[in-house]
Motif scaffolding. Structure first.
Motif, PDB file in Angstrom:
ATOM      1  N   ASN A 293       0.820  -1.118  -0.146  1.00  0.00           N
ATOM      2  CA  ASN A 293      -0.095  -0.013   0.014  1.00  0.00           C
ATOM      3  C   ASN A 293       0.611   1.142   0.237  1.00  0.00           C
ATOM      4  O   ASN A 293       1.494   1.442   1.003  1.00  0.00           O
TER       5      ASN A 293
ATOM      6  N   CYS B 292       0.574   5.381   6.149  1.00  0.00           N
ATOM      7  CA  CYS B 292       1.095   6.199   4.961  1.00  0.00           C
ATOM      8  C   CYS B 292       2.009   6.529   3.984  1.00  0.00           C
ATOM      9  O   CYS B 292       3.705   6.527   4.753  1.00  0.00           O
TER      10      CYS B 292
ATOM     11  N   LEU C 217      -5.327  12.828   2.610  1.00  0.00           N
ATOM     12  CA  LEU C 217      -6.163  11.700   2.161  1.00  0.00           C
ATOM     13  C   LEU C 217      -5.709  10.103   2.996  1.00  0.00           C
ATOM     14  O   LEU C 217      -7.002   9.764   2.892  1.00  0.00           O
ATOM     15  N   CYS C 218      -4.657  10.306   3.214  1.00  0.00           N
ATOM     16  CA  CYS C 218      -4.490   8.408   4.253  1.00  0.00           C
ATOM     17  C   CYS C 218      -5.688   8.530   5.592  1.00  0.00           C
ATOM     18  O   CYS C 218      -5.902   7.963   6.572  1.00  0.00           O
ATOM     19  N   ARG C 219      -5.486  10.006   6.019  1.00  0.00           N
ATOM     20  CA  ARG C 219      -6.383  10.384   7.410  1.00  0.00           C
ATOM     21  C   ARG C 219      -7.742  10.835   7.633  1.00  0.00           C
ATOM     22  O   ARG C 219      -8.372  10.158   7.985  1.00  0.00           O
ATOM     23  N   LYS C 220      -7.643  11.319   6.153  1.00  0.00           N
ATOM     24  CA  LYS C 220      -9.588  10.800   5.456  1.00  0.00           C
ATOM     25  C   LYS C 220     -10.250   9.243   5.269  1.00  0.00           C
ATOM     26  O   LYS C 220     -11.331   9.358   5.724  1.00  0.00           O
ATOM     27  N   THR C 221      -9.585   8.507   4.583  1.00  0.00           N
ATOM     28  CA  THR C 221      -9.601   7.216   4.552  1.00  0.00           C
ATOM     29  C   THR C 221      -9.454   6.094   5.718  1.00  0.00           C
ATOM     30  O   THR C 221      -9.761   5.355   5.859  1.00  0.00           O
ATOM     31  N   GLY C 222      -8.886   6.700   6.914  1.00  0.00           N
ATOM     32  CA  GLY C 222      -8.309   6.579   8.011  1.00  0.00           C
ATOM     33  C   GLY C 222      -8.030   4.806   8.108  1.00  0.00           C
ATOM     34  O   GLY C 222      -7.326   4.624   9.488  1.00  0.00           O
ATOM     35  N   ARG C 223      -7.163   5.866   7.395  1.00  0.00           N
ATOM     36  CA  ARG C 223      -5.750   4.445   7.497  1.00  0.00           C
ATOM     37  C   ARG C 223      -5.058   5.335   8.513  1.00  0.00           C
ATOM     38  O   ARG C 223      -4.885   5.952   8.970  1.00  0.00           O
TER      39      ARG C 223
ATOM     40  N   GLU D  94      -1.192  13.460   0.181  1.00  0.00           N
ATOM     41  CA  GLU D  94      -0.890  12.019   0.360  1.00  0.00           C
ATOM     42  C   GLU D  94      -1.687  11.546   1.745  1.00  0.00           C
ATOM     43  O   GLU D  94      -2.430  10.592   2.113  1.00  0.00           O
TER      44      GLU D  94
END
Length: 221
Positions: free
Chosen positions: A5, A36, A27-33, A24
């Motif tokens: 990933n 990164c 985006l990772c924080r928004k998608t709950g990952r 990036e």
């Protein structure tokens, strides 16, 4: 853990690169990952690294090839046997090695799940095969070989901590190189961290560096 990933960047101006990293991360924080990973086809500059904030790990990775004409020159210890994983019972030996190597850092549950997933691939008789190194009936190391269209990649070569720096890694390495040669491969390569001790073993055994990349892994809360 983070290998599959990531965002891959081939080339980019420094200003755009810094902005993209911020995008990036957002985006990772928004998608709950919870992490990164960004891979560069170049070595990140000191200026870029000093500009970054947060909890991150940076590593440089080398690409190494082996000249198969030198295979006969490799001298390795002979008091171990290397067997392809072709039976379900051998996955227990693989897990035992994996736990000795990674349980402290990655956790027992993760190691078990990883071995289960890999075991399915190893037993499927596909392009990737795995091998265990045994001495006196005990599994002490492992390695993978992926062959496609005349190119072989060696992956995940490791020896349990109590048997490292004793020549077993070189024995596994020569076995995999021999299999690649017998399969008619014209190129055999591997990637390794420029900061880890295994690199020295590869160079000592004849691998030659042909390229380098780097990566950033941010741990997100």
């Amino acid at each position: 853990m983070y290998a599959h990933n990531y965002t891959h960047i081939k080339t980019m101006s420094p200003a755009r690169l810094q902005a993209l990293i911020c995008e990036e991360l957002l985006l990772c924080r928004k998608t709950g990952r919870n992490f990164c990973r960004i891979v560069f086809d170049f070595v990140a500059s000191d200026g870029l690294l000093s500009s970054l904030t947060g909890d991150f790990q940076y590593s440089r990775n080398g690409f190494y090839v082996f000249p198969l004409v030198d295979l006969a020159l490799m001298q390795v210890r002979q008091d171990c046997s290397i067997r392809q994983i072709q039976q379900t019972s051998m996955l227990d030996d693989l897990l035992d090695c994996d736990l000795q190597l990674d349980e402290t850092m990655l956790g027992r549950d993760f190691c078990i799940r990883r071995c289960q997933r890999l075991g399915e691939a190893y037993l499927a008789n596909g392009p990737i095969s795995a091998y265990l190194c045994y001495q006196n009936g005990q599994a002490i190391g492992a390695g993978q070989l992926f062959i496609h269209d005349g190119i072989a990649k060696i992956e995940n070569l490791a020896v349990i901590p109590s048997r490292q720096s004793q020549g077993f890694g070189s024995a596994i390495l020569k076995h995999l190189l021999t299999l690649a040669s017998q399969a008619g491969c014209h190129t055999v390569y591997l990637t390794t961290s420029e900061d880890d001790s295994p690199k020295a073993m590869y160079v000592k055994n004849g691998f030659v560096k042909v390229g380098e990349n780097s990566d950033l892994v941010f741990i997100l809360s």
